[in-house]
Design a protein around this motif. Sequence first.
Motif, PDB file in Angstrom:
ATOM      1  N   THR B 432       0.852  -1.184   0.000  1.00 18.22           N
ATOM      2  CA  THR B 432       0.000   0.000   0.000  1.00 18.22           C
ATOM      3  C   THR B 432       0.893   1.240   0.000  1.00 18.22           C
ATOM      4  OG1 THR B 432      -1.795  -1.131   1.139  1.00 18.22           O
ATOM      5  CG2 THR B 432      -1.770   1.270   1.272  1.00 18.22           C
ATOM      6  N   PRO B 433       0.839   2.036  -1.068  1.00 15.45           N
ATOM      7  CA  PRO B 433       1.705   3.211  -1.152  1.00 15.45           C
ATOM      8  C   PRO B 433       1.407   4.218  -0.031  1.00 15.45           C
ATOM      9  CG  PRO B 433       0.737   2.677  -3.286  1.00 15.45           C
ATOM     10  CD  PRO B 433       0.048   1.827  -2.276  1.00 15.45           C
ATOM     11  N   GLY B 434       2.473   4.842   0.462  1.00 19.17           N
ATOM     12  CA  GLY B 434       2.352   5.765   1.587  1.00 19.17           C
ATOM     13  C   GLY B 434       1.403   6.927   1.341  1.00 19.17           C
ATOM     14  N   SER B 435       1.195   7.285   0.085  1.00 21.97           N
ATOM     15  CA  SER B 435       0.283   8.388  -0.219  1.00 21.97           C
ATOM     16  C   SER B 435      -1.146   8.077   0.216  1.00 21.97           C
ATOM     17  CB  SER B 435       0.320   8.682  -1.721  1.00 21.97           C
ATOM     18  OG  SER B 435       0.099   7.493  -2.459  1.00 21.97           O
ATOM     19  N   ASN B 436      -1.429   6.795   0.467  1.00 20.25           N
ATOM     20  CA  ASN B 436      -2.777   6.398   0.885  1.00 20.25           C
ATOM     21  C   ASN B 436      -2.875   6.080   2.373  1.00 20.25           C
ATOM     22  OD1 ASN B 436      -3.616   6.561  -1.791  1.00 20.25           O
ATOM     23  ND2 ASN B 436      -3.017   4.445  -2.199  1.00 20.25           N
ATOM     24  N   VAL B 437      -1.775   6.252   3.074  1.00 14.11           N
ATOM     25  CA  VAL B 437      -1.738   5.896   4.500  1.00 14.11           C
ATOM     26  C   VAL B 437      -1.660   7.179   5.323  1.00 14.11           C
ATOM     27  CG1 VAL B 437      -0.360   4.764   6.293  1.00 14.11           C
ATOM     28  CG2 VAL B 437      -0.688   3.666   4.057  1.00 14.11           C
ATOM     29  N   ASP B 438      -2.604   7.377   6.236  1.00 15.97           N
ATOM     30  CA  ASP B 438      -2.702   8.661   6.926  1.00 15.97           C
ATOM     31  C   ASP B 438      -2.103   8.662   8.333  1.00 15.97           C
ATOM     32  OD1 ASP B 438      -4.079   9.882   4.743  1.00 15.97           O
ATOM     33  OD2 ASP B 438      -5.857   8.745   5.324  1.00 15.97           O
ATOM     34  N   VAL B 439      -2.403   7.623   9.121  1.00 14.30           N
ATOM     35  CA  VAL B 439      -1.944   7.606  10.509  1.00 14.30           C
ATOM     36  C   VAL B 439      -1.370   6.226  10.830  1.00 14.30           C
ATOM     37  CG1 VAL B 439      -2.614   7.908  12.931  1.00 14.30           C
ATOM     38  CG2 VAL B 439      -3.772   9.236  11.149  1.00 14.30           C
ATOM     39  N   VAL B 440      -0.244   6.201  11.566  1.00 14.97           N
ATOM     40  CA  VAL B 440       0.343   4.941  12.018  1.00 14.97           C
ATOM     41  C   VAL B 440       0.366   4.951  13.546  1.00 14.97           C
ATOM     42  CG1 VAL B 440       2.410   3.497  12.055  1.00 14.97           C
ATOM     43  CG2 VAL B 440       1.752   4.701   9.946  1.00 14.97           C
ATOM     44  N   VAL B 441      -0.291   3.969  14.160  1.00 17.84           N
ATOM     45  CA  VAL B 441      -0.374   3.900  15.615  1.00 17.84           C
ATOM     46  C   VAL B 441       0.563   2.805  16.108  1.00 17.84           C
ATOM     47  CG1 VAL B 441      -1.883   3.424  17.581  1.00 17.84           C
ATOM     48  CG2 VAL B 441      -2.779   4.658  15.596  1.00 17.84           C
ATOM     49  N   THR B 442       1.540   3.170  16.938  1.00 20.38           N
ATOM     50  CA  THR B 442       2.399   2.175  17.594  1.00 20.38           C
ATOM     51  C   THR B 442       2.305   2.398  19.098  1.00 20.38           C
ATOM     52  OG1 THR B 442       4.435   3.463  17.839  1.00 20.38           O
ATOM     53  CG2 THR B 442       4.040   2.446  15.676  1.00 20.38           C
ATOM     54  N   GLY B 445       3.991   5.692  20.220  1.00 19.34           N
ATOM     55  CA  GLY B 445       3.514   6.977  19.724  1.00 19.34           C
ATOM     56  C   GLY B 445       2.829   6.829  18.376  1.00 19.34           C
ATOM     57  N   ILE B 446       2.200   7.936  17.974  1.00 20.79           N
ATOM     58  CA  ILE B 446       1.377   7.947  16.765  1.00 20.79           C
ATOM     59  C   ILE B 446       2.036   8.852  15.733  1.00 20.79           C
ATOM     60  CG2 ILE B 446      -0.874   8.680  15.860  1.00 20.79           C
ATOM     61  CD1 ILE B 446      -1.865   8.136  18.857  1.00 20.79           C
ATOM     62  N   ALA B 447       2.232   8.332  14.523  1.00 21.67           N
ATOM     63  CA  ALA B 447       2.826   9.144  13.455  1.00 21.67           C
ATOM     64  C   ALA B 447       1.731   9.511  12.449  1.00 21.67           C
ATOM     65  CB  ALA B 447       3.935   8.365  12.762  1.00 21.67           C
ATOM     66  N   VAL B 448       1.759  10.769  11.996  1.00 20.65           N
ATOM     67  CA  VAL B 448       0.751  11.231  11.039  1.00 20.65           C
ATOM     68  C   VAL B 448       1.456  11.610   9.745  1.00 20.65           C
ATOM     69  CG1 VAL B 448      -1.102  12.879  10.593  1.00 20.65           C
ATOM     70  CG2 VAL B 448      -0.694  12.084  12.923  1.00 20.65           C
ATOM     71  N   ASN B 449       0.914  11.149   8.642  1.00 13.45           N
ATOM     72  CA  ASN B 449       1.482  11.466   7.326  1.00 13.45           C
ATOM     73  C   ASN B 449       1.528  12.982   7.136  1.00 13.45           C
ATOM     74  OD1 ASN B 449       1.894  11.810   4.494  1.00 13.45           O
ATOM     75  ND2 ASN B 449       1.119   9.718   4.177  1.00 13.45           N
ATOM     76  N   PRO B 450       2.691  13.520   6.718  1.00 16.12           N
ATOM     77  CA  PRO B 450       2.807  14.985   6.568  1.00 16.12           C
ATOM     78  C   PRO B 450       1.771  15.568   5.604  1.00 16.12           C
ATOM     79  CG  PRO B 450       4.927  13.895   6.231  1.00 16.12           C
ATOM     80  CD  PRO B 450       3.926  12.808   6.409  1.00 16.12           C
ATOM     81  N   ASN B 451       1.218  14.749   4.719  1.00 20.73           N
ATOM     82  CA  ASN B 451       0.196  15.341   3.839  1.00 20.73           C
ATOM     83  C   ASN B 451      -1.190  15.392   4.491  1.00 20.73           C
ATOM     84  OD1 ASN B 451      -0.740  12.722   3.438  1.00 20.73           O
ATOM     85  ND2 ASN B 451       0.418  12.454   1.531  1.00 20.73           N
ATOM     86  N   ARG B 452      -1.265  15.057   5.775  1.00 18.37           N
ATOM     87  CA  ARG B 452      -2.529  15.230   6.515  1.00 18.37           C
ATOM     88  C   ARG B 452      -2.314  16.115   7.748  1.00 18.37           C
ATOM     89  NH1 ARG B 452      -6.613  11.722   4.964  1.00 18.37           N
ATOM     90  NH2 ARG B 452      -7.913  13.321   5.918  1.00 18.37           N
ATOM     91  N   GLU B 454      -3.948  18.551   8.935  1.00 22.15           N
ATOM     92  CA  GLU B 454      -5.162  18.867   9.709  1.00 22.15           C
ATOM     93  C   GLU B 454      -5.495  17.736  10.684  1.00 22.15           C
ATOM     94  OE1 GLU B 454      -5.104  17.516   6.800  1.00 22.15           O
ATOM     95  OE2 GLU B 454      -6.863  16.246   6.503  1.00 22.15           O
ATOM     96  N   VAL B 455      -5.203  16.501  10.282  1.00 30.38           N
ATOM     97  CA  VAL B 455      -5.445  15.358  11.175  1.00 30.38           C
ATOM     98  C   VAL B 455      -4.464  15.415  12.348  1.00 30.38           C
ATOM     99  CG1 VAL B 455      -5.373  12.843  11.354  1.00 30.38           C
ATOM    100  CG2 VAL B 455      -6.417  13.912   9.349  1.00 30.38           C
ATOM    101  N   LYS B 456      -3.220  15.739  12.026  1.00 28.31           N
ATOM    102  CA  LYS B 456      -2.208  15.844  13.078  1.00 28.31           C
ATOM    103  C   LYS B 456      -2.623  16.888  14.125  1.00 28.31           C
ATOM    104  CE  LYS B 456       2.667  16.771  13.866  1.00 28.31           C
ATOM    105  NZ  LYS B 456       3.883  17.380  13.348  1.00 28.31           N
ATOM    106  N   GLU B 457      -3.094  18.026  13.638  1.00 30.21           N
ATOM    107  CA  GLU B 457      -3.525  19.105  14.541  1.00 30.21           C
ATOM    108  C   GLU B 457      -4.640  18.637  15.476  1.00 30.21           C
ATOM    109  OE1 GLU B 457      -4.990  23.025  12.909  1.00 30.21           O
ATOM    110  OE2 GLU B 457      -2.967  22.929  12.022  1.00 30.21           O
ATOM    111  N   ARG B 458      -5.611  17.946  14.887  1.00 26.67           N
ATOM    112  CA  ARG B 458      -6.755  17.481  15.690  1.00 26.67           C
ATOM    113  C   ARG B 458      -6.313  16.467  16.754  1.00 26.67           C
ATOM    114  NH1 ARG B 458      -9.882  16.186  10.264  1.00 26.67           N
ATOM    115  NH2 ARG B 458     -10.308  18.308   9.586  1.00 26.67           N
TER     116      ARG B 458
END
Lengths: 93, 512
Positions: B432-442, B445-452, B454-458
Amino acid sequence: MEIKTAMAGTLESGDIFIQIAPNDNAGLHIDLDSTVAYQFGDQIKKVITETLQGLGIDQAEVKATDKGALDCTIRARVTAAAVRATGKDVWAD
Amino acid sequence: MNSIKDRAALIAEAAKQMNKAVYNDAHMKKNITPRHELQRTNGKLVTLEEAIKKSGLKDGMTISFHHHFRSGDKVINMVVAKLAEMGFKNLTLASSSLIDVHEPLIEHIKNGVITQLHTSGLRGALATEVSHGLMEKPVIFRSHGSRGYAIMSGELHIDVAFLGASSSDSLGNAAGYSTSPNAKSICGSLGYALPDAKYADKTIILTDDLVDYPNQHSAISEADVDYVVVVDSVGDSSKISSGAIRDTKNPRDILLAKQAAKVVMNSGYFEDGFSMQTGSGGAALAVTKYLRQGMIDKGIKASYALGGITSHMVKLHQEGLIDRIIDVQSFDKVAAESLMNDPKHKSVSANEYAALMEPGAATHFLDVVILSALEVDVNFNVNVLVGSDGIIRGAIGGHPDTAMDSALSVIVCPLLRGRIPCVVDEVTTLITPGSNVDVVVTEYGIAVNPNRPEVKERLEAAGLKIVDIHDLAAKARKIIGDPAPLPFGDKVVGVVLNRDGSVQDVIKNIVG
């Protein structure tokens, strides 16, 4: 150093099961079966060897069954097995 | 005078103009067999060997199967053993997926009965052998949505489909469950089998419960079925909910699931009427449990749940928290029984579930999907197919379909599995290409794709711990040390197709 057969560890994921036995031939012989053999086989053998040598054991037959243990776990299990094999408590002092 | 005899010349002329024959009553003869008897003596009801012979299957053709019984499947091994016995060679096997139970295929591949595989996944000894170079031709891997579309478009042409069903009448109206007292098995949805039934040249239903016509709940219509074969067992239903879809008790999985539920609830998509899906894998499946409380607390209800359906989803549906369920694959018996009994729990074909080119595919209207991963890399690319040891051990499933189509895709994965890192610099195989992946939960900690952003802010505003994915990869490496490079050979053992049909990655063989 005089050793007898001893073991430590478990077969749980993230652990390593170490069996130590006397070796008729000189040196350490390590028989490793690991779920991460491709990536970490050499590293695991190195940690086992260094740990045993650090405890003064340089002749033994070691059977290691690894389920992805980290280096610290490997050192702890090898040390425990060595203490049981030699009867010499390295933690006593 | 205007009797039919008088019109004979005109009838003949009309027939000639339309290039048709003139009706001849002498050809008509009513079948007066009692209809209950006729059901059992109709020409569709045959033995497996007869069905294979009548289907016109020849060496070099393509056969297909579904994997709705997962580890309990008995159809693939039974049919391929029969084909081997009958002397077939050089067949292409296209299953919706292949699992550990399909280990006997190794011998059939070695003997030249099967020479190519198309599948979504590969596990167990068969996967290990393939990774070591068992086959001449590479295995073609597709997502569930793209398999459906490839079958529909003819890119993957199926000559004969062998589809297991828990009930069928003798004409081929077939379902993944049975309402008769003789029911032997249940797998629920037959979603992955529906494109096969519809587009295969010949479709053979194998069933362990032959029911009286008409089998009204049928998912597969007799119009698409050529032969019906009665067998002792099509699958062991108790083994459906195992492996990748077990119910987790692992405390780390539960921690990940709780965190992922918090991500969903604070993502901006947790609104009344939202739609959701969870993928396979303990942590992803468990998220539903923890979303439930949030839905009750905030008075939020979901419009539909999609995908692999579990008992957790069914529970929320029965409590009124999820209005409808769209089921391409029933992940446990509770889900399968709900599909049988509940009019708001419907099955869906692989195409209408997740095909890129199908405008009405349910994934296109999906708000949130929670998925697992074997590996995620610092560019958010995900691998769910090939282990970090280079051995194939998973399945694409609907991962790329749902990640791309959903408004928000959340990946849950631990930082490490034993000594295997799950957050890495570069995935072993790109699924699955990274352009389609928004959030990674480990759990670190939680990583948010830089192209989202607004999600990171929320998520930050909600007090969740957001970290840089590079830091996660570095932390993993610090704990486990540097892995030695994998001993890949030069042979291509697998080809991964993107949803759009393009070639996205290849899998090389492992040496030693």
